[in-house]
Design a protein around this motif. Structure first.
Motif, PDB file in Angstrom:
ATOM      1  N   GLU A   1      30.643 -32.576  17.789  1.00  0.00           N
ATOM      2  CA  GLU A   1      31.455 -31.400  17.476  1.00  0.00           C
ATOM      3  C   GLU A   1      32.360 -31.039  18.645  1.00  0.00           C
ATOM      4  O   GLU A   1      33.509 -30.611  18.454  1.00  0.00           O
ATOM      5  CB  GLU A   1      30.546 -30.221  17.129  1.00  0.00           C
ATOM      6  N   LEU A   2      31.853 -31.217  19.874  1.00  0.00           N
ATOM      7  CA  LEU A   2      32.634 -30.902  21.066  1.00  0.00           C
ATOM      8  C   LEU A   2      33.597 -32.016  21.449  1.00  0.00           C
ATOM      9  O   LEU A   2      34.477 -31.821  22.298  1.00  0.00           O
ATOM     10  CB  LEU A   2      31.694 -30.628  22.244  1.00  0.00           C
ATOM     11  N   GLY A   3      33.405 -33.196  20.842  1.00  0.00           N
ATOM     12  CA  GLY A   3      34.273 -34.318  21.169  1.00  0.00           C
ATOM     13  C   GLY A   3      33.975 -34.919  22.524  1.00  0.00           C
ATOM     14  O   GLY A   3      34.885 -35.411  23.203  1.00  0.00           O
ATOM     15  N   ILE A   4      32.707 -34.891  22.940  1.00  0.00           N
ATOM     16  CA  ILE A   4      32.318 -35.459  24.232  1.00  0.00           C
ATOM     17  C   ILE A   4      31.142 -36.395  24.020  1.00  0.00           C
ATOM     18  O   ILE A   4      30.518 -36.422  22.953  1.00  0.00           O
ATOM     19  CB  ILE A   4      31.927 -34.359  25.252  1.00  0.00           C
ATOM     20  N   SER A   5      30.817 -37.166  25.043  1.00  0.00           N
ATOM     21  CA  SER A   5      29.691 -38.093  24.961  1.00  0.00           C
ATOM     22  C   SER A   5      28.380 -37.364  25.220  1.00  0.00           C
ATOM     23  O   SER A   5      28.364 -36.247  25.761  1.00  0.00           O
ATOM     24  CB  SER A   5      29.855 -39.217  25.989  1.00  0.00           C
ATOM     25  N   LEU A   6      27.278 -38.020  24.849  1.00  0.00           N
ATOM     26  CA  LEU A   6      25.974 -37.441  25.125  1.00  0.00           C
ATOM     27  C   LEU A   6      25.751 -37.292  26.633  1.00  0.00           C
ATOM     28  O   LEU A   6      25.156 -36.319  27.090  1.00  0.00           O
ATOM     29  CB  LEU A   6      24.862 -38.320  24.530  1.00  0.00           C
ATOM     30  N   ARG A   7      26.264 -38.246  27.396  1.00  0.00           N
ATOM     31  CA  ARG A   7      26.119 -38.176  28.851  1.00  0.00           C
ATOM     32  C   ARG A   7      26.833 -36.945  29.399  1.00  0.00           C
ATOM     33  O   ARG A   7      26.302 -36.242  30.270  1.00  0.00           O
ATOM     34  CB  ARG A   7      26.670 -39.444  29.501  1.00  0.00           C
ATOM     35  N   GLU A   8      28.049 -36.684  28.899  1.00  0.00           N
ATOM     36  CA  GLU A   8      28.793 -35.520  29.359  1.00  0.00           C
ATOM     37  C   GLU A   8      28.092 -34.228  28.956  1.00  0.00           C
ATOM     38  O   GLU A   8      28.043 -33.266  29.722  1.00  0.00           O
ATOM     39  CB  GLU A   8      30.209 -35.551  28.781  1.00  0.00           C
ATOM     40  N   LEU A   9      27.526 -34.203  27.750  1.00  0.00           N
ATOM     41  CA  LEU A   9      26.795 -33.027  27.291  1.00  0.00           C
ATOM     42  C   LEU A   9      25.599 -32.754  28.211  1.00  0.00           C
ATOM     43  O   LEU A   9      25.357 -31.614  28.609  1.00  0.00           O
ATOM     44  CB  LEU A   9      26.310 -33.232  25.855  1.00  0.00           C
ATOM     45  N   ARG A  10      24.886 -33.801  28.563  1.00  0.00           N
ATOM     46  CA  ARG A  10      23.727 -33.637  29.440  1.00  0.00           C
ATOM     47  C   ARG A  10      24.169 -33.185  30.832  1.00  0.00           C
ATOM     48  O   ARG A  10      23.467 -32.422  31.500  1.00  0.00           O
ATOM     49  CB  ARG A  10      22.944 -34.944  29.527  1.00  0.00           C
ATOM     50  N   ARG A  11      25.316 -33.676  31.300  1.00  0.00           N
ATOM     51  CA  ARG A  11      25.811 -33.283  32.617  1.00  0.00           C
ATOM     52  C   ARG A  11      26.121 -31.791  32.654  1.00  0.00           C
ATOM     53  O   ARG A  11      25.761 -31.087  33.597  1.00  0.00           O
ATOM     54  CB  ARG A  11      27.065 -34.084  32.972  1.00  0.00           C
ATOM     55  N   ILE A  12      26.784 -31.308  31.608  1.00  0.00           N
ATOM     56  CA  ILE A  12      27.099 -29.874  31.534  1.00  0.00           C
ATOM     57  C   ILE A  12      25.815 -29.058  31.501  1.00  0.00           C
ATOM     58  O   ILE A  12      25.659 -28.065  32.211  1.00  0.00           O
ATOM     59  CB  ILE A  12      27.960 -29.579  30.288  1.00  0.00           C
ATOM     60  N   ALA A  13      24.864 -29.496  30.661  1.00  0.00           N
ATOM     61  CA  ALA A  13      23.599 -28.765  30.542  1.00  0.00           C
ATOM     62  C   ALA A  13      22.856 -28.756  31.868  1.00  0.00           C
ATOM     63  O   ALA A  13      22.215 -27.764  32.234  1.00  0.00           O
ATOM     64  CB  ALA A  13      22.731 -29.397  29.457  1.00  0.00           C
ATOM     65  N   HIS A  14      22.934 -29.850  32.634  1.00  0.00           N
ATOM     66  CA  HIS A  14      22.256 -29.929  33.922  1.00  0.00           C
ATOM     67  C   HIS A  14      22.828 -28.913  34.898  1.00  0.00           C
ATOM     68  O   HIS A  14      22.081 -28.204  35.586  1.00  0.00           O
ATOM     69  CB  HIS A  14      22.399 -31.342  34.492  1.00  0.00           C
ATOM     70  N   HIS A  15      24.150 -28.811  34.972  1.00  0.00           N
ATOM     71  CA  HIS A  15      24.772 -27.849  35.888  1.00  0.00           C
ATOM     72  C   HIS A  15      24.416 -26.417  35.498  1.00  0.00           C
ATOM     73  O   HIS A  15      24.188 -25.566  36.359  1.00  0.00           O
ATOM     74  CB  HIS A  15      26.291 -28.024  35.882  1.00  0.00           C
ATOM     75  N   VAL A  16      24.390 -26.151  34.190  1.00  0.00           N
ATOM     76  CA  VAL A  16      24.029 -24.798  33.744  1.00  0.00           C
ATOM     77  C   VAL A  16      22.597 -24.482  34.122  1.00  0.00           C
ATOM     78  O   VAL A  16      22.279 -23.390  34.574  1.00  0.00           O
ATOM     79  CB  VAL A  16      24.226 -24.681  32.216  1.00  0.00           C
ATOM     80  N   GLN A  17      21.722 -25.476  33.981  1.00  0.00           N
ATOM     81  CA  GLN A  17      20.310 -25.242  34.260  1.00  0.00           C
ATOM     82  C   GLN A  17      20.073 -24.866  35.714  1.00  0.00           C
ATOM     83  O   GLN A  17      19.197 -24.071  36.037  1.00  0.00           O
ATOM     84  CB  GLN A  17      19.505 -26.494  33.924  1.00  0.00           C
ATOM     85  N   LEU A  18      20.861 -25.413  36.625  1.00  0.00           N
ATOM     86  CA  LEU A  18      20.646 -25.156  38.045  1.00  0.00           C
ATOM     87  C   LEU A  18      20.798 -23.686  38.397  1.00  0.00           C
ATOM     88  O   LEU A  18      20.197 -23.206  39.352  1.00  0.00           O
ATOM     89  CB  LEU A  18      21.627 -25.987  38.887  1.00  0.00           C
ATOM     90  N   VAL A  19      21.646 -22.949  37.645  1.00  0.00           N
ATOM     91  CA  VAL A  19      21.834 -21.540  37.956  1.00  0.00           C
ATOM     92  C   VAL A  19      21.333 -20.641  36.842  1.00  0.00           C
ATOM     93  O   VAL A  19      21.674 -19.486  36.770  1.00  0.00           O
ATOM     94  CB  VAL A  19      23.336 -21.230  38.218  1.00  0.00           C
ATOM     95  N   SER A  20      20.497 -21.194  35.960  1.00  0.00           N
ATOM     96  CA  SER A  20      19.959 -20.386  34.872  1.00  0.00           C
ATOM     97  C   SER A  20      18.875 -19.472  35.407  1.00  0.00           C
ATOM     98  O   SER A  20      18.332 -19.688  36.491  1.00  0.00           O
ATOM     99  CB  SER A  20      19.377 -21.281  33.770  1.00  0.00           C
TER     100      SER A  20
END
Length: 248
Positions: free
Chosen positions: A129-148
């Motif tokens: 839906e976002l038009g990105i790869s699974l790797r990119e999705l995981r990368r974004i989620a990883h950065h968000v998790q660091l400051v969650s």
């Protein structure tokens, strides 16, 4: 002077001198939390800055500590210390603006899709839906998790109880069950880190701070029934994601 004596003096007088002696006594706890947190952060994040902000969290914990509500100060303080450190990281805004923007977009798309489908969406569906790869999705989620609020990280320190662990039976199982449970905790920590800020806050307040739904509602400015709806939705979403991961 041991910790019990320091606490007796503090509760008897509640003076700055008594408080400062407790701060000195628990300084090692601040350094320990900072060291564990620094392991998952970029190298340019200064450990000394984390320690300094953590001391403010320790002071807050000492002044707010109620032994009738929480029998182990170290567990309570570690949460406050990590929270103060995360606040400092957010203030520094070390996560790139582009990553924050994609994270907000991810949250909006996820909410829209789950509302439309009536179920938890898979990572593959979300990436498509976002038009990105699974790797990119995981990368974004990883950065968000660091400051969650995360503080919900799987590496929570000694004496601190991750949210995931409060959802499980503490009875001692066989070794294989221990390994499976640890993996579930790890997955749940990651999934919670991917939630929106309000949803993470609900999880934190309910499972970590043991707040009632009514208390959370007052803090968020919504009704208790609305918080109940939010909590139920979160449980369904997280359970669905865990089942998806288990199915491969």
């Amino acid at each position: 002077m041991d910790a019990d004596a320091l606490w007796r003096d503090f509760f008897a007088r509640r003076g700055r001198c008594e408080r400062d002696r407790l701060v000195v006594h628990y300084t090692a706890l601040v350094r320990g939390v900072a060291g564990r947190m620094a392991g998952g952060l970029p190298s340019y994040v200064d450990l000394a800055d984390l320690v300094q902000s953590g001391v403010f969290g320790l002071i807050d914990a000492i002044e707010r500590f109620d032994p009738e509500r929480c029998t182990r100060f170290e567990s309570y303080a570690a949460q406050r210390i990590r929270g103060a450190m995360l606040d400092e990281l957010r203030a520094q805004d070390w996560v790139p603006r582009t990553v924050r923007g994609r994270a907000r977009e991810l949250e909006r798309v996820q909410e829209r899709m789950e509302s439309h489908l009536g179920r938890a969406v898979t990572n593959r569906e979300l990436a498509a839906e976002l038009g990105i790869s699974l790797r990119e999705l995981r990368r974004i989620a990883h950065h968000v998790q660091l400051v969650s609020v995360e503080a919900l990280d799987e590496g929570a320190g000694r004496g601190a109880v991750p949210v995931a662990e409060t959802l499980a039976d503490d009875a001692v199982p066989d070794p294989m069950a221990v390994i499976q449970r640890q993996e579930t905790f790890r997955q749940l920590s990651v999934l919670v880190g991917q939630l929106g800020e309000r949803d993470r806050l609900v999880v934190w307040l309910y499972y970590v701070e043991n707040r009632t739904l009514a208390e959370i509602g007052r803090m968020l400015g919504v009704t208790e029934s609305r918080v109940c709806q939010l909590h139920s939705r979160l449980v369904v979403r997280l359970r669905g994601r865990l089942e998806e991961l288990a199915a491969g």
